[in-house]
Design a protein around this motif. Sequence first.
Motif, mmCIF file in Angstrom:
data_model
loop_
_atom_site.group_PDB
_atom_site.id
_atom_site.type_symbol
_atom_site.label_atom_id
_atom_site.label_comp_id
_atom_site.label_asym_id
_atom_site.label_seq_id
_atom_site.Cartn_x
_atom_site.Cartn_y
_atom_site.Cartn_z
ATOM 1 N N ASP A 104 0.964 -1.215 -0.012
ATOM 2 C CA ASP A 104 0.115 0.095 0.114
ATOM 3 C C ASP A 104 0.781 1.252 0.011
ATOM 4 N N THR A 105 1.712 1.271 -1.073
ATOM 5 C CA THR A 105 2.734 2.460 -1.225
ATOM 6 C C THR A 105 2.485 2.980 -2.543
ATOM 7 N N SER A 106 3.232 4.175 -3.050
ATOM 8 C CA SER A 106 3.036 4.560 -4.104
ATOM 9 C C SER A 106 3.758 3.949 -5.245
ATOM 10 N N LEU A 107 3.395 3.917 -6.342
ATOM 11 C CA LEU A 107 3.960 3.089 -7.383
ATOM 12 C C LEU A 107 5.396 3.269 -7.692
ATOM 13 N N ALA A 111 8.444 0.855 -7.402
ATOM 14 C CA ALA A 111 9.736 0.582 -8.321
ATOM 15 C C ALA A 111 11.016 1.153 -8.016
ATOM 16 N N GLN A 112 11.194 2.065 -7.106
ATOM 17 C CA GLN A 112 12.356 2.126 -6.593
ATOM 18 C C GLN A 112 13.019 1.096 -5.484
ATOM 19 N N GLY A 113 12.017 0.372 -4.908
ATOM 20 C CA GLY A 113 12.425 -0.952 -3.964
ATOM 21 C C GLY A 113 12.859 -1.923 -5.052
#
Length: 215
Positions: A104-107, A111-113
Amino acid sequence: MDKISDVTIADCEKSTYIKPLRLTYQQNGIKKIWDAMKVHDSVVILIYNVTRHVLVFVKQFRPAVYLCSSKVSEVEGQRVIKHEENPPNLGLTYELCAGIVDKDTSLEQIAQGEVLEECGYKVPLDKLERMCSCRGGVGTSGALQTMYFAEVTDAMRVSQGGGVKEEGEMIDVVDIPVSEAMDFVMDDNVNKPVGMMFAVLWFFQHKNKHYSSKI
Ligand SMILES: O=c1ccn([C@@H]2O[C@H](COP(=O)(O)OP(=O)(O)O[C@H]3O[C@H](CO)[C@@H](O)[C@H](O)[C@H]3O)[C@@H](O)[C@H]2O)c(=O)[nH]1
Ligand SMILES: [Mg+2]
């Protein structure tokens, strides 16, 4: 090369990742049935390393691709794929760095992860440029895939990547020089998803002229 063995096949009754569903509906008064698969949305990232003028891809064994390319046998009533007859490279694919949207975080944060976990680059959020979004598997799943572009440098590389070991991910990071990228994605002997081909074309259309002028 990954060593693959003891491959068995069963019907999928319950899964964290996919859910088959049957839709019935009327279209212009005609009754229809359509079987569909609920799957996670995803993010994919085209990574360009400006230090070495290479595109950064990932290589991994994909069981679904292996299944599609292999001969299925039956041994004592059990469906199996014999690895002696079906070499693991049948399931090896080259892809963009990618991940499912299951948090439940931003896209952008997802992507960064993924860029960090899979490829080892620590990319600031403002270095992730949204390319576009599209629908995958429109006959079966229709899930939303959002594509990003990330420019990285060797100085941003903080690990070897490789995926999350605890989740059993085994991912190789593969650098392809920009000069070879087009031939690479058009090579039928290389298993890859269509999104990767699109992303490379997008790079040549929108980015490469800008970078080439700086080399
Ligand atoms: O049946 C499954 C499915 C997934 N996993 C785990 O879940 C992880 C999912 O990895 P992630 O990197 O989040 O997603 P990808 O498998 O890379 O899939 C994304 O990247 C693909 C290539 O672009 C797209 O096709 C997909 O739609 C998109 O979700 C896997 O590594 C496994 O650890 C399993 O163990 N079993
Ligand atoms: Mg992935």
